[in-house]
Design a protein around this motif. Sequence first.
Motif, PDB file in Angstrom:
ATOM      1  N   UNK A 172       0.839  -1.210   0.000  1.00  0.00           N
ATOM      2  CA  UNK A 172       0.000   0.000   0.000  1.00  0.00           C
ATOM      3  C   UNK A 172       0.872   1.257   0.000  1.00  0.00           C
TER       4      UNK A 172
ATOM      5  N   UNK B 242       2.281   1.722  -3.487  1.00  0.00           N
ATOM      6  CA  UNK B 242       1.283   2.241  -4.432  1.00  0.00           C
ATOM      7  C   UNK B 242       1.277   3.766  -4.380  1.00  0.00           C
ATOM      8  N   UNK B 243       1.268   4.306  -3.191  1.00  0.00           N
ATOM      9  CA  UNK B 243       1.184   5.756  -3.038  1.00  0.00           C
ATOM     10  C   UNK B 243       2.518   6.439  -3.334  1.00  0.00           C
TER      11      UNK B 243
ATOM     12  N   UNK C  20       3.018   6.756  -6.916  1.00  0.00           N
ATOM     13  CA  UNK C  20       2.126   7.734  -7.547  1.00  0.00           C
ATOM     14  C   UNK C  20       2.458   9.124  -7.035  1.00  0.00           C
TER      15      UNK C  20
ATOM     16  N   UNK D 229       3.227  10.485  -4.171  1.00  0.00           N
ATOM     17  CA  UNK D 229       2.787  11.113  -2.930  1.00  0.00           C
ATOM     18  C   UNK D 229       4.019  11.238  -2.032  1.00  0.00           C
TER      19      UNK D 229
ATOM     20  N   UNK E 117       4.596  12.006   1.100  1.00  0.00           N
ATOM     21  CA  UNK E 117       4.563  11.411   2.430  1.00  0.00           C
ATOM     22  C   UNK E 117       3.218  10.751   2.618  1.00  0.00           C
TER      23      UNK E 117
ATOM     24  N   UNK F 196      -7.203  -0.814  -3.662  1.00  0.00           N
ATOM     25  CA  UNK F 196      -5.965  -0.232  -4.163  1.00  0.00           C
ATOM     26  C   UNK F 196      -5.352   0.690  -3.116  1.00  0.00           C
ATOM     27  N   UNK F 197      -6.205   1.348  -2.316  1.00  0.00           N
ATOM     28  CA  UNK F 197      -5.750   2.196  -1.215  1.00  0.00           C
ATOM     29  C   UNK F 197      -4.916   3.386  -1.669  1.00  0.00           C
TER      30      UNK F 197
ATOM     31  N   UNK G 299      -5.503   9.421  -2.590  1.00  0.00           N
ATOM     32  CA  UNK G 299      -6.353  10.429  -3.245  1.00  0.00           C
ATOM     33  C   UNK G 299      -7.797   9.951  -3.321  1.00  0.00           C
TER      34      UNK G 299
END
Lengths: 799, 345
Positions: free
Chosen positions: A568, A571-572, A575, A577, A579, B332-333, B336
Motif C-alpha cells: 500500500x 502504491x502511493x 504515484x 505522494x 509522504x 488499491x488504497x 487520493x
Amino acid sequence: MLMPMKWLQEYIDLDVKDVHAYAEAMIRCGTAVEAVHDLGAEVDKVVVGRILEVVKHPDSDHLSICQVDVGGEEPLQIVTGATNMTAGDYVPVALDGSHLPGGVKIKKGKLRGVVSNGMMCSGEELGVPAEVYPSNTDHGLLILQGEHTPGEDIKPVLGLDEQVVDFEILANRPDCLSILGLAHESAASVGGRMKDFEIKLKPMEGSVHDHVRIDVLDPDLCRRYTARVVKNIKIEPSPLWMRQYLHAAGVRPINNIVDITNFVMLEMGQPMHAFDLDSVAGRHIIVRRAGDTKQIRTLDGRDRELSPEMLVIADESGATGLAGVMGGEGSEITENTKLVLFESACFDGASIRRTGRALGMRTEAQARFEHGVNVHLVREALERAVQLVQELGAGEVVDGVIDIYPNPEPIPEVAAPVPYVQTLMGISVPPEEMAALLERLGIKTRIENNCLYCTPPVYRQDIRMGADIAEEVLRLYGYDKIPETHLRGSVTGGRKSATLNRSALLRPLLLGFGLYETVTYSFISPKWWDRLLLPEDAPERKAARIVNPIGEDYSVMRTTLIPSVLTTLATNFNRSRPAFGCFETGVRFLPKEVPLTELPEERPSLCLGAYGAGMDFYKVKGIVEAVFEKFGVKNVRYERSTAPYMHPGRGAVALADGRELAVLGQVHPDAAHNFELDTDTYVAEIDLKALEELSHPVGEAAAPARFPAVQRDMALVMEESVAVGDLMDDLKAAAGKLCQEVRLFDIYRGVPIQPGFKSVAVSVILQAADRTLTDAEIGAAFDKCLKAAKEKYNAVLRS
Amino acid sequence: MTMQNRLDEIRDGLLQKLKEATDKQHVEQLRTAILGRKGELTGILRTMGSLKPEERPAFGQKINQLRNELEQALDSAARTLEEKEKAARLKAETLDISIPGTRPELGAEHPLISTMNAIVDTFVSMGYSVAEGPEIELDHYNFELLNLPKDHPARDAQDTLYFSPNILLRTHTSPVQARTMLSQKPPIRIVCPGRTYRADEVDATHSPAFSQCEGLVIDEGVTMADLKGALASFATAMFGEDVKVRFRPSFFPFTEPSAEVDVTCSACKGKGCPKCKGTGWIEVLGAGMVNPKVLDMCGIDSKKYTGFAFGIGIERVAVLKYNIPDMRLLFENDARFLQQFGKGR
C-alpha cells in the motif's frame, strides 16, 4: 435457458402482446430473466422476391442484372454478383432503405452504370446459418424452398420473427430447464391454458429384445434406464420448423436423429442419447462403474482418463461412453447409421458432477443431470423421441420398451399446517385461497384440520416440505403484499464484538495521527516472503496455501500484514505522494502445520506504516506507545529486533509481561527496495490479541495532588553505548516513591563532551500527596539518582 | 503673586500638559514633578511652617484639595492613555484570518469499514448482537449445515478456494450463523460481519475477497414480514428515509421461501434510469426464511421456531452509496481516493 416464444406457444394458449411485460410478470413470480432477444430486430424492409429474368451486365464479367418481382406493379431491377440464381427462384430482397444485421443499410445505386434498386441477400447477410436454412449452394444467394408470395415479409419465412427470452433458472427448478416446464410456469405466473400434450405412437412391429440387451449393474448411480430401438434409419436434415426452434434455442441443427434428441431435451428437460446400435459390441449395453477401464474416447475424439468410480456405458468390448456426460466415439450416429438405440435415463447427479469435474468437462446433458433429471418423466421423454421419429419418417420404431426402474419412487404428499405457512409468510392468507393459488401451479391440495395436504405435479420435484408450499403460495400471492413489521417477543440486548470495540478505540487514534485506513486482500504472493528477506526456515513462511488460487499472486494466506502495508505504501509512493502513512487491521493466519489439517489460528493484528518527511523511528514508536497507552498496557520494554526485514539498528520489539506485543521500526532498505520503496520506510505490527490481554481498564481515579511538585534538572555525561531509556527507568527507581516522572529534554554530543560520550539532560519531578517536600528530601532523591547513574552507567554530572 | 494665583497656575499648567500628554510615562513624570517628594506642590506645602498658626489649617486644606483634584486628573489621563495604548497594541496584533490553519494531516476512514460499521450499528441498535467466526472454515460449517451437500450444483454459485477437501476460505459469513445456532438457544438475533472469499477474477464489479454482514433471527413466530421490516430499517438507515424495499422470489439453499431484495434506485428515485436499467430498483442483497432443514441440522426444533436470514454485500452497498465506479478502487488504497471518505459524516 433460451426460450423461443413461438415454441412456448406450442404448449400453451397465451396471447403475448408485449414480450417485456411477459418477462416482467415471470420475474415477479420468481423466474429470473437475463435478456429478451428479438432474432429479427436488425432486419427491416426485406421481402420475398421472385426472379423474373437474369441477364449479363454489359460492362462486367461477373455481374448480372435481374428483374425481380417484389409484389409491386413493376419488377425491380437489381444488379448482383451472385451466380447461383435462375429465373423463377424465390430470394430475400433488401429494398431501398432496408436494414440488415450488423447495422448494414441498403440503398439504391448504380453498379457499373446500371441502376440497382436494392440487394438480393445470402443467408449469412440475414443471420440465418446454412444448417437452419440450407440453400442450393454454400455460397451466393439464399434460394428459398417452396412457393412464396412476392413482397411478403421475409422474417416469418426464415424464422426471424421469433422473440427469445433468456431465463436464468435457479438451482431448485430444473423443471424449468425445459420449454414444457416454462409453459407450466407461465400458465401459473402469467395465465393461459395448457394445451393437451399427449404422446401417441403409431402401431409398431418386432420386439426391442430382438435387437438389444441392457443391464444396469450399478443401480445406485442409475435410478432408471429406458431404451427403444429404431430400424431402417434414414439420416437427413430435420424439418425446417425443428431446425428453427433448435437454432432459436441456441442449439446447432445436425441431422434428424441428433436433432430429435436435442429437441426432446429442450422440450422436456430430459437429456437423451442415440447410439448406432450396429457399433455396440454384442448389441449389449451395460451401465456400470468404470472399474479397471483406464481410458475411453468420447465422441469429440478425445481420450479420457477414467477413475474406477465413474459411471460408464459399456458394451461387450468394454466401456465406450461416459454416462450422462458424453457418448463414445465408437457408437456415434453417422450418415451410414441404420439401427439406432435411443437412451433416456436418470443418472445420479452427484456422480455425474464428480465425473465431469474430474475430467474438466461441462456438457449440457451433464448440467441437467447435476441439477436433477425427473425420474418420473424418463420414459415419457423416450416415447416423445420415437413419436418424433415416426412423425418425421426418420425410421421404423421397433415395438417394445426397455425400462429398468428397480425402485419406483412415489410422489410424496406434503403436509403444510396453515398456521405454519401463515407464520412463514407473515400474511394470513385463508387456506382456501392458498389452495386456489397452488392449483394454478398444478399442486393438488386438500384442507384437513387446518392443514394443507399437497400433491405436487409429477414435473415438480422441488416441493417436499411445508416451507416449499409457503414459497409457492407467496410467490403467486405476491411478494409485494408482504407487509413490513417489527420483531415481537423477548427483547434482546445488542452487543458488539471485541473486534469492533477494539476498532472503535483504535480508528480515531490512528486517524488522528494522520494514518489512512486501508483494506487489502488476505491472500498474498509467496514471492513477498523473498522480498522481506526471510530465510527459508522463517516462521512467516509457514503459511496456508490455497490449492486452487485465482493466481500465484493470491495463493498464500498472510502470516503478517507487513508486506500488505508495504505494498500500500509503495502504491502511493509510486504515484508521487511525498509522504503517506496507513494502517490496516486484519488477521494473521498461523497454521500449526502445512498443508492444513485443521483450522489455523487467526490472530488479530494491526499493522501501520509510513514514509516521507517528518517520519522517523521515534514517531512510529510514539504512535505505538499511544496505542499501548490507550489500552492501559503497563511496563512495556523494548528490545532490538532481529527480524530480517528490519533495519539492523532501527528495529525494535515491544514486550510486556514477557510477551511480544509489537515489532516496529525502520524497514531494512533492501526489503523496502524490494517493495519498490526507495525511501526510508517505517512499519509497526501490533498483536491485538496480546494487546487485549495485557490491557487494563482506567480503574479508580485519584484527585490531583494539592502540594507543589519540584523539578530538578541534571545533565549526565556517559558513554555513547548507554541506553537512555534504561537509564531513565533506573533514575526513576532510584529517586524512589516521590518520583512522579523522569523526563528527557536533551541529548548533546560535541565540544566540550569528549568523543564517544554524550550528555543526557533529564528533569526529575518529585511530589508528595500529603506535604510540601523539604530541601533535605529533594536533595536525598537527587543524590540517589546520581549514585545510581554512577554505579550502573559510570555517568557523571556534567561540570 | 498671591498664593492663590500660584496654585491656580500649577493646576492650569498641569491640566494643560495632561491634555498634551501622549503616553503614560509622560503622565507619571508630571505626577512626580508636581506631587512627588521634590514636586512643586510638595514644595509649597513645606512652606506652611512659615505661616502663622491660625492661617495653617485653611492653607493645608486648600493644598490638599488641590492635591486630590490633581491626582484624579492624573489617574484619569493615565487610564485613558493606557486604554489607547492597549487598543493600539491589539490593533498591531491583527492577523490575516484567511490564512489556512496549521495542523497535522488527518487520515481517512476506509469506506468499506465505515459502511460495515454503519450497518452493524443499525442492527445493534435493533437488539442484534455481533457474532464472529474464522475466515478459514470447515466445509461442514460453510456448506453442509447450510443445506449445500457435497456435489450439489448450488455450490457452483459460490466458487470456492480450498486448502484441502474439507478446509476452505469461507464463501459467506453463514458458517458463523451455523456455529451460533449450534451453541446458542433461541431467541437468536445476530449479525455476522467479516471478510469472505470466492474464486472470482478481479474486475470492476468482482473481487475474490469481499465483505459481508449477514443477519440471523430465530424465535417463535418470526415471519417474512418481520424480515421485510428489518431490511426496510436497514435500507432507510443506509440509503435515506424515502427508500423503499422490494422482494422478488428467488432461491437459496439455506432459506425457503427466499427473496432477492431491491431498494429504490438512488439516482432516479425509482423513476427508471440507466443505473437501474430502467427498472427503478437496484438489487442489494439476498434473504429468506431459514430453511427448516438448516434449523434441524443445527439442533433447533423447526416445528417450534422459525427464523430469517439475510446477507448484505458490503462492497455492493458502498459502491451504491458512494457511486464508486470500479470495485478495484476499494482495494488499491490510493490516498487520493481514500481521503474523500474523511470529509463528511
